[in-house]
Design a protein around this motif. Sequence first.
Motif, short mmCIF file in Angstrom:
data_model
loop_
_atom_site.label_atom_id
_atom_site.label_comp_id
_atom_site.label_asym_id
_atom_site.label_seq_id
_atom_site.Cartn_x
_atom_site.Cartn_y
_atom_site.Cartn_z
N ARG A 1 -3.68 2.78 -0.07
CA ARG A 1 -4.16 2.24 -1.34
C ARG A 1 -3.13 1.30 -1.96
O ARG A 1 -1.96 1.65 -2.08
CB ARG A 1 -4.49 3.37 -2.32
CG ARG A 1 -5.67 4.21 -1.87
CD ARG A 1 -5.89 5.40 -2.79
NE ARG A 1 -7.11 6.12 -2.43
CZ ARG A 1 -7.50 7.25 -3.00
NH1 ARG A 1 -6.76 7.79 -3.97
NH2 ARG A 1 -8.61 7.84 -2.61
N VAL B 1 -0.87 -0.62 -4.64
CA VAL B 1 -0.24 -0.16 -5.88
C VAL B 1 0.27 -1.37 -6.65
O VAL B 1 1.06 -2.15 -6.13
CB VAL B 1 0.92 0.81 -5.59
CG1 VAL B 1 1.51 1.34 -6.90
CG2 VAL B 1 0.46 1.96 -4.70
N THR C 1 -2.71 2.67 -8.94
CA THR C 1 -3.14 2.80 -7.55
C THR C 1 -4.66 2.71 -7.51
O THR C 1 -5.35 3.40 -8.27
CB THR C 1 -2.69 4.15 -6.96
OG1 THR C 1 -1.27 4.25 -7.07
CG2 THR C 1 -3.10 4.27 -5.50
N GLN D 1 -5.34 6.32 -9.62
CA GLN D 1 -4.19 6.93 -10.29
C GLN D 1 -3.51 5.88 -11.16
O GLN D 1 -3.46 4.70 -10.82
CB GLN D 1 -3.18 7.49 -9.29
CG GLN D 1 -2.04 8.27 -9.94
CD GLN D 1 -1.11 8.89 -8.92
OE1 GLN D 1 -0.20 8.23 -8.41
NE2 GLN D 1 -1.33 10.16 -8.62
N ARG E 1 0.82 -1.20 0.00
CA ARG E 1 0.00 0.00 0.00
C ARG E 1 0.86 1.26 0.00
O ARG E 1 1.98 1.27 0.50
CB ARG E 1 -0.94 0.02 1.21
CG ARG E 1 -1.98 -1.09 1.22
CD ARG E 1 -2.72 -1.13 2.55
NE ARG E 1 -3.74 -2.15 2.58
CZ ARG E 1 -5.04 -1.91 2.41
NH1 ARG E 1 -5.45 -0.68 2.20
NH2 ARG E 1 -5.91 -2.89 2.44
N ASP E 2 0.28 2.35 -0.53
CA ASP E 2 0.97 3.63 -0.47
C ASP E 2 0.68 4.32 0.86
O ASP E 2 0.08 3.72 1.77
CB ASP E 2 0.58 4.52 -1.65
CG ASP E 2 -0.90 4.93 -1.63
OD1 ASP E 2 -1.59 4.67 -0.62
OD2 ASP E 2 -1.35 5.52 -2.63
#
Length: 250
Positions: free
Chosen positions: A175, A177, A195, A205, A170-171
């Motif tokens: 979220r 990726v 993302t 994104q 996750r970022d």
Amino acid sequence: MPRGLRPSPRPSPQRGEGVIYPRPRRGRGQGEGAVFVLALCLLLLVPTAAGAQSLDEVVNGVETTYGKIVDLRAEFTQTARNKSLGQDIKAEGVVLLKKGGKMRWDYKSPAPQQIVSDGTSLWVYTPELNQVNKGNAPKALAGPAGSFLSGLGKLREEFTVRFLNPASPRDGTGRPVLDLTPKQPTPLLTRLVITVDPKDYVVRQAVLYDQFQNTVTMTFNKVAINPGISDTLFVFTPPKDAAVVPLDPR
């Protein structure tokens, strides 16, 4: 970035070489980067991955979610990065997508432009040139983009899929990726970094890479799934006084 879709402009010194995507007032970054917009459609009509589960679990989950998507509307911002020039060109607008190869990209800035496909014909209208480029949509959208426009969502058939950071999938906002490498890369599409929102599996994104490592970063907001978009919005009628010239995908 190499030119993947290139219109045949009118032979006029005022028009110069036809540009089929949003034109920056200065520099090349926008014109080069925005060619990814056709490939970008696949990111909204195809599954990616989400959640804290294993890679297989999240891919399967997103495929199930996106299998139910018929159409989609979103606002977007775009940043095209020319690596060699160190130049960023920004753009924004609204995108409509619908299964069957239908799409509509309405750019508001840096200059108005429309890219419309009804699944058969592809139209690119650049008001500042008073020019319309027309091409064959299936031909222009051939390759990985075309398969995803059909809503197949078979990620593992088209890409090698991994988390961007397997140790921390996750970022900073939580979220997941995904790092996607096309099994059949093209000059315009050699890598995708996606993302997604873990709550609804919607792409928020996408970063697209070409063979020169130029990038286009698309961020999507106010995403509406299955809003019931009319087919009439994917029909384009050229202005009476606009020049219509062929679109030449290479």
